[in-house]
Enzyme design. Structure first.
Site, PDB file in Angstrom:
ATOM      1  N   TYR A   1      17.169  29.584   8.604  1.00 41.08           N
ATOM      2  CA  TYR A   1      15.950  30.239   9.088  1.00 41.08           C
ATOM      3  C   TYR A   1      15.901  30.255  10.614  1.00 41.08           C
ATOM      4  O   TYR A   1      16.253  29.275  11.274  1.00 41.08           O
ATOM      5  CB  TYR A   1      14.712  29.501   8.580  1.00 41.08           C
ATOM      6  CG  TYR A   1      14.434  29.716   7.109  1.00 41.08           C
ATOM      7  CD1 TYR A   1      14.163  30.996   6.616  1.00 41.08           C
ATOM      8  CD2 TYR A   1      14.412  28.642   6.232  1.00 41.08           C
ATOM      9  CE1 TYR A   1      13.896  31.186   5.273  1.00 41.08           C
ATOM     10  CE2 TYR A   1      14.138  28.825   4.881  1.00 41.08           C
ATOM     11  CZ  TYR A   1      13.883  30.104   4.407  1.00 41.08           C
ATOM     12  OH  TYR A   1      13.614  30.290   3.087  1.00 41.08           O
TER      13      TYR A   1
ATOM     14  N   MET B   1      13.095  24.091   2.811  1.00 41.60           N
ATOM     15  CA  MET B   1      12.280  23.350   1.842  1.00 41.60           C
ATOM     16  C   MET B   1      13.130  22.490   0.900  1.00 41.60           C
ATOM     17  O   MET B   1      12.806  21.335   0.635  1.00 41.60           O
ATOM     18  CB  MET B   1      11.421  24.319   1.025  1.00 41.60           C
ATOM     19  CG  MET B   1      10.429  23.605   0.106  1.00 41.60           C
ATOM     20  SD  MET B   1       9.453  24.749  -0.881  1.00 41.60           S
ATOM     21  CE  MET B   1       8.427  25.504   0.369  1.00 41.60           C
TER      22      MET B   1
ATOM     23  N   LYS C   1       0.847  -1.205   0.000  1.00 38.70           N
ATOM     24  CA  LYS C   1       0.000   0.000   0.000  1.00 38.70           C
ATOM     25  C   LYS C   1       0.881   1.255   0.000  1.00 38.70           C
ATOM     26  O   LYS C   1       2.092   1.174   0.289  1.00 38.70           O
ATOM     27  CB  LYS C   1      -0.910  -0.024   1.231  1.00 38.70           C
ATOM     28  CG  LYS C   1      -0.163  -0.012   2.550  1.00 38.70           C
ATOM     29  CD  LYS C   1      -1.081  -0.321   3.724  1.00 38.70           C
ATOM     30  CE  LYS C   1      -0.289  -0.312   5.028  1.00 38.70           C
ATOM     31  NZ  LYS C   1      -1.111  -0.705   6.176  1.00 38.70           N
TER      32      LYS C   1
ATOM     33  N   ARG D   1     -11.307   0.547  14.088  1.00 45.61           N
ATOM     34  CA  ARG D   1     -10.986   1.380  12.938  1.00 45.61           C
ATOM     35  C   ARG D   1     -11.794   0.842  11.767  1.00 45.61           C
ATOM     36  O   ARG D   1     -12.785   1.433  11.360  1.00 45.61           O
ATOM     37  CB  ARG D   1      -9.467   1.269  12.712  1.00 45.61           C
ATOM     38  CG  ARG D   1      -8.840   2.280  11.835  1.00 45.61           C
ATOM     39  CD  ARG D   1      -7.340   2.136  11.785  1.00 45.61           C
ATOM     40  NE  ARG D   1      -6.893   0.883  11.193  1.00 45.61           N
ATOM     41  CZ  ARG D   1      -5.663   0.642  10.757  1.00 45.61           C
ATOM     42  NH1 ARG D   1      -4.727   1.568  10.871  1.00 45.61           N
ATOM     43  NH2 ARG D   1      -5.325  -0.516  10.233  1.00 45.61           N
TER      44      ARG D   1
HETATM   45  C1  LIG Z   1      -0.395  -1.677   6.834  1.00 48.06           C
HETATM   46  C2  LIG Z   1      -1.047  -2.945   7.236  1.00 48.06           C
HETATM   47  C3  LIG Z   1      -0.308  -4.128   7.367  1.00 48.06           C
HETATM   48  C4  LIG Z   1       1.199  -4.154   7.293  1.00 48.06           C
HETATM   49  O1  LIG Z   1       1.676  -3.685   8.530  1.00 48.06           O
HETATM   50  P1  LIG Z   1       3.243  -3.573   8.872  1.00 48.06           P
HETATM   51  O2  LIG Z   1       3.259  -3.127  10.281  1.00 48.06           O
HETATM   52  O3  LIG Z   1       3.798  -2.549   7.934  1.00 48.06           O
HETATM   53  O4  LIG Z   1       3.829  -4.913   8.652  1.00 48.06           O
HETATM   54  C5  LIG Z   1      -0.991  -5.306   7.625  1.00 48.06           C
HETATM   55  N1  LIG Z   1      -2.338  -5.297   7.757  1.00 48.06           N
HETATM   56  C6  LIG Z   1      -3.079  -4.181   7.683  1.00 48.06           C
HETATM   57  C7  LIG Z   1      -4.542  -4.251   7.883  1.00 48.06           C
HETATM   58  C8  LIG Z   1      -2.467  -2.962   7.429  1.00 48.06           C
HETATM   59  O5  LIG Z   1      -3.185  -1.846   7.384  1.00 48.06           O
END
Ligand SMILES: *Cc1c(COP(=O)(O)O)cnc(C)c1O
Length: 363
Positions: free
Chosen positions: A257, A305, A39, A135
């Site tokens: 800065y 930046m 993802k 969630r």
């Molecule tokens: C992002 C995610 C993972 C992977 O988690 P890691 O901690 O990066 O290994 C697995 N399952 C779900 C539902 C996630 O959102």
């Protein structure tokens, strides 16, 4: 190696290291299968490149967060492996890419089941039950309804039941055992089906967290899944940024800065072509170090930046055109950068900017 101008920063992404990490995890997860979570564009490293490398290594299951990510991944890796979409999607919305939705509510289960019954072909899906994240996933009341009436699943080809750990990176956290127990109880009320449980850290918690399919993400990319112990994974990313200019400043001269850092000795300042717009987080100001051929130079002043300044007084050989390693060297691994910035390695990786020349090591 792509062509690189002397003023461009280079992000090197070691695909064989990702594959080696996946193989380590695959051995750890056996006899269960081990997916690749790609993802957020493969945690910022490029989902298409990572997906192709993992697929070639034998990975048969992928997870993305969103439909568009799933479609892009399918285009990159071709047909065959399962691509599951954690956020789910509306029925029929998979664009014929044969993506698998994660069903997160009873309403989604009902809609998916109805579509399957209407078409006469059960639709593949993964069912997500919540055991402690609050969630996504079926809550306790929804799970009770489904357990009381498994026929709600008629029309669904249920590939896996999954849940997600809230505290897997804290080995002794009581949530871990509580979630394992809740997950076992949830599965007991469902049709006999394969289970999909651990994320990266969960895979290091012991046999109670093993399942038919584990879902590691961060560990593939070199983030330490066992933060209280040495990192068992290989490092994957390195950011090398060019020095645009060096200058000598006198004691009392401030840098950058807010004039937040003032020289106390005659100082040589190197200005490097990376800033917070590249994901080199502004909260690193005054905290991080960069590596030059095994020696460390401290970041001074604020990250701006497009530019960051380092005190290179003690390394007089550093000149414009040289490259400092800002991420991925000793003292500046993604986990170390994250600790200095007050965040987690995941955010360091997913923040990596679009201006870097990306150099993929392929073998
Ligand atoms: C992002 C995610 C993972 C992977 O988690 P890691 O901690 O990066 O290994 C697995 N399952 C779900 C539902 C996630 O959102």
């Amino acid at each position: 190696m792509p062509r690189v101008a002397s003023t461009e920063a280079v992000l090197t992404i070691d695909l064989p290291a990702i594959v080696a990490n996946w193989r380590d995890l695959a051995a750890r997860g056996a006899p269960g299968a081990v997916a690749g979570v790609v993802k957020a564009d493969g945690y910022g490293l490029g989902a298409a490149e990572v997906g192709r490398a993992l697929r070639a290594a034998g990975c048969r299951h992928f997870f993305v967060a969103q439909l568009a990510e799933g479609l892009a991944l399918r285009a990159a890796i071709g047909p065959g492996p399962m691509i599951a979409v954690l956020g789910g999607f509306a029925p029929g919305e998979d664009g014929d890419a044969a993506l698998v939705p994660v069903l997160n509510t009873l309403g989604e289960v009902a809609a998916h089941a109805a579509a399957g019954r209407a078409s006469g072909v059960a639709r593949r899906a993964i069912l997500h039950v919540d055991t402690g994240m609050a969630r996504l996933g079926l809550d306790a009341a929804e799970l009770e309804r489904l357990s009381a009436d498994n026929s709600l699943l008629a029309g669904v080809d249920l590939l896996y039941v999954m849940t997600h750990l809230a505290c897997a990176d804290e080995r002794t956290h009581p949530m871990n055992a509580a979630q394992a127990a809740r997950f076992a109880a949830a599965c007991a009320g469902l049709p006999a089906v394969r289970r999909c449980f651990a994320n990266s850290s969960g895979m290091f918690l012991g046999p109670d967290f093993a399942s038919d399919l584990s879902r590691p993400g961060c560990a593939l990319y070199g983030i330490n899944p066992t933060p209280d112990r040495p990192n068992p994974m290989r490092q994957v990313v390195r950011l090398d940024a060019p020095v645009l200019q060096t200058r000598e400043i006198a004691p009392g001269t401030s840098v950058g800065y807010g004039a937040s850092w003032t020289a106390e000795r005659p100082t040589r300042v190197a200005t490097v072509a990376v800033g917070y717009a590249d994901g080199y987080l502004r909260s690193l100001s005054g905290r991080a170090v960069a590596d030059f051929r095994g020696r460390t130079v401290p970041l001074i002043g604020r990250v701006s930046m497009d530019l960051t300044t380092f005190d290179v007084t003690d390394l007089p050989e550093i000149a414009s055109g040289d490259r400092l390693t800002l991420i991925g060297g000793p003292g500046c691994t993604p986990d170390e950068i994250a600790a200095q910035a007050g965040t987690i390695g995941y955010e360091v990786l997913t923040s990596l900017g679009a201006r870097y020349v990306r150099d993929y090591i392929r073998d």
